[in-house]
Design an enzyme around this catalytic site. Structure first.
Site, short mmCIF file in Angstrom:
data_model
loop_
_atom_site.label_atom_id
_atom_site.label_comp_id
_atom_site.label_asym_id
_atom_site.label_seq_id
_atom_site.Cartn_x
_atom_site.Cartn_y
_atom_site.Cartn_z
N ARG A 165 100.85 111.17 -5.97
CA ARG A 165 101.32 111.67 -7.43
C ARG A 165 102.18 110.51 -7.93
O ARG A 165 102.54 109.69 -7.26
CB ARG A 165 102.11 112.88 -7.46
CG ARG A 165 102.69 113.40 -6.07
CD ARG A 165 103.79 112.76 -5.70
NE ARG A 165 104.96 112.57 -6.86
CZ ARG A 165 105.75 111.63 -7.06
NH1 ARG A 165 105.89 110.83 -6.23
NH2 ARG A 165 106.61 111.64 -8.33
N GLY A 166 102.65 110.90 -9.34
CA GLY A 166 103.28 109.74 -10.12
C GLY A 166 102.38 109.16 -10.82
O GLY A 166 101.20 108.42 -10.37
N ASP A 199 105.28 109.99 -17.64
CA ASP A 199 104.02 110.20 -17.27
C ASP A 199 102.97 109.74 -18.49
O ASP A 199 102.09 109.57 -18.29
CB ASP A 199 103.54 111.72 -16.87
CG ASP A 199 104.25 112.04 -15.61
OD1 ASP A 199 105.42 112.14 -15.55
OD2 ASP A 199 103.33 111.78 -14.74
N ASN A 230 107.46 113.95 -19.22
CA ASN A 230 107.83 113.64 -18.09
C ASN A 230 107.93 115.07 -17.20
O ASN A 230 107.97 116.08 -17.84
CB ASN A 230 109.04 113.01 -17.65
CG ASN A 230 109.55 112.40 -16.61
OD1 ASN A 230 108.77 111.57 -15.88
ND2 ASN A 230 110.56 112.49 -15.72
C1 LIG Z 1 106.77 106.81 -12.43
S1 LIG Z 1 105.55 108.28 -12.91
C2 LIG Z 1 106.64 109.49 -11.95
C3 LIG Z 1 106.38 110.77 -12.68
O1 LIG Z 1 105.55 111.53 -12.16
C4 LIG Z 1 105.80 112.78 -11.58
O2 LIG Z 1 104.92 113.90 -11.95
P1 LIG Z 1 104.13 114.06 -10.57
O3 LIG Z 1 105.04 114.02 -9.32
O4 LIG Z 1 103.81 115.65 -10.96
O5 LIG Z 1 102.78 113.41 -10.48
C5 LIG Z 1 106.99 112.95 -12.40
O6 LIG Z 1 107.04 113.52 -13.84
C6 LIG Z 1 107.80 111.57 -12.49
O7 LIG Z 1 108.74 111.51 -13.34
#
Ligand SMILES: CSC[C@H]1O[C@H](OP(=O)(O)O)[C@H](O)[C@@H]1O
Length: 367
Positions: A53-54, A242, A252
């Site tokens: 994720r990320g 995001d 985000n």
């Molecule tokens: C550098 S992108 C990181 C960003 O993504 C995360 O969301 P998720 O864990 O649901 O993919 C989160 O918004 C982070 O800030």
């Protein structure tokens, strides 16, 4: 990131050259496990179920997902199907759609073995570029931390939300990259880590990687951030993104907006860190236009953890029968953002500020 004395990227080609290895983030922080992706369906599942994720890492995984699909069938139909399956996994991180579009455009004119080879080459290039961009983001952001340390002569206290670290990218991270680079340069830094309900990316992932790198940190509940800022405990906020619009609105993890409001009310500079791949040049009004992922209510009603014996338990914490809503992201208006820390430098969160750093992108977006 070095884990158990060995450097890891979060995603890399399997040693047998036929699959892709990822760190299974659903197992962290209690187990460090490498999982293998052998098909495009497995890559899609890894994104959808948040094994990876990320935003930048989602994009990189999607690119490798196409390469896996081409290994099996390099036809035009298979390429279109792979883009469809991967594109439907998660709606908010623009890096996913950017990576799919880049790889699809690269592969469209090719066929057969040339197409397969190009798919793997493009996925590797996307990963290498992400590492370079995040390292540059870190250098640019570390200057802000150095300035605060020079002014105060004491440890710099940073607050961050969710996980925008090494585990959200291929390496270095975005919001945590300045922290790693300042720490490695000898600037004393301490990080308040928002636990980040409901999936606890902060408590489970950010705390894990900061601990692995030896960065002092304190996990706090999401609702403590405003209190810490009121009492002068936070010098600066760094968060990831995001999807950021061409006008500087930032999407985000849910809860980011509330931190930005508290930061503004307490004159704490609130910086967003992102590579160019997270900018959506087609959007202007983030609140109206960015799709917000709605995830399963079970992520809110239940918690997963381990007991003293290391056994994993999934327990309900919400009143039986009570429904739950689970918007996974929110949008912070540009007016609450002190600046955007990018691989090209730091700019105001505005159309003019972004255009100043990326004239080459804004020109082509206007055409
Ligand atoms: C550098 S992108 C990181 C960003 O993504 C995360 O969301 P998720 O864990 O649901 O993919 C989160 O918004 C982070 O800030």
């Amino acid at each position: 990131m070095r884990i158990h004395g060995r450097h890891y990227r979060t995603i890399f080609p399997a040693e047998d050259g036929a699959g892709v290895s990822i760190i299974d983030q659903t197992k962290l922080p209690f187990a460090f496990e490498i999982a293998r992706l052998s098909t495009v369906e497995e890559a899609a599942t890894a994104i959808r179920d948040m094994q990876v994720r990320g935003a930048p890492l989602i994009g990189a995984t999607a690119a490798y997902g196409i390469a896996l699909a081409m290994d099996a069938d390099a036809s035009d139909e298979a390429l279109a199907q792979a883009v469809r399956v991967l594109g439907a996994t998660r709606p908010t991180a623009v890096n996913l759609h950017w990576a799919l579009s880049r790889v699809e455009n690269r592969l469209a004119p090719l066929s057969g073995r040339e197409r397969v080879r190009a798919a793997w080459t493009e996925a590797e290039a996307i990963c290498d570029e992400d590492v370079e961009q995040n390292h540059a983001i870190g250098a640019n952001g570390a200057r802000l931390l150095a300035e605060i340390h020079a002014k105060t002569g004491r440890t710099v206290n940073v607050l961050t939300h969710c996980n925008a670290g090494w585990l959200a990218t291929v390496d270095w991270g975005t919001a945590l990259s300045p922290i790693y680079q300042a720490h490695d340069a000898g600037i004393p830094v301490h990080v308040y880590v928002d636990e980040t309900r409901p999936r606890n990316q902060g408590a489970a992932l950010t705390a894990y990687e900061l601990g692995a790198h030896g960065v002092p940190h304190t996990v706090v509940v999401d609702n403590a951030g405003g209190h810490l800022m009121q009492h002068g405990k936070v010098d600066i906020c760094f968060v990831g993104s995001d999807r950021t619009t061409a006008s500087g609105d930032v999407c985000n993890k849910i809860g980011t907006y509330l931190k930005a409001l508290a930061a503004r009310d307490n004159d704490v500079p609130f910086y967003v860190t992102l590579p160019v791949t997270t900018i959506d040049w087609s959007l202007d009004d983030g609140l109206a236009e960015i799709p917000i992922e709605e995830r399963s209510a079970r992520e809110v009603t239940n918690l997963v953890g381990i007991d003293e014996d290391g056994a994993v338990h999934d327990v309900r914490v919400v009143a039986p029968g009570s429904p739950a809503a689970n918007p996974a992201f929110d949008v912070t208006p540009a007016r609450l953002v002190a600046g955007l820390v990018t691989e090209r430098g730091i700019c105001p969160a505005s159309r003019e500020g972004i255009a100043g750093l990326y004239p080459d992108y804004t020109r082509s977006a206007a055409e």
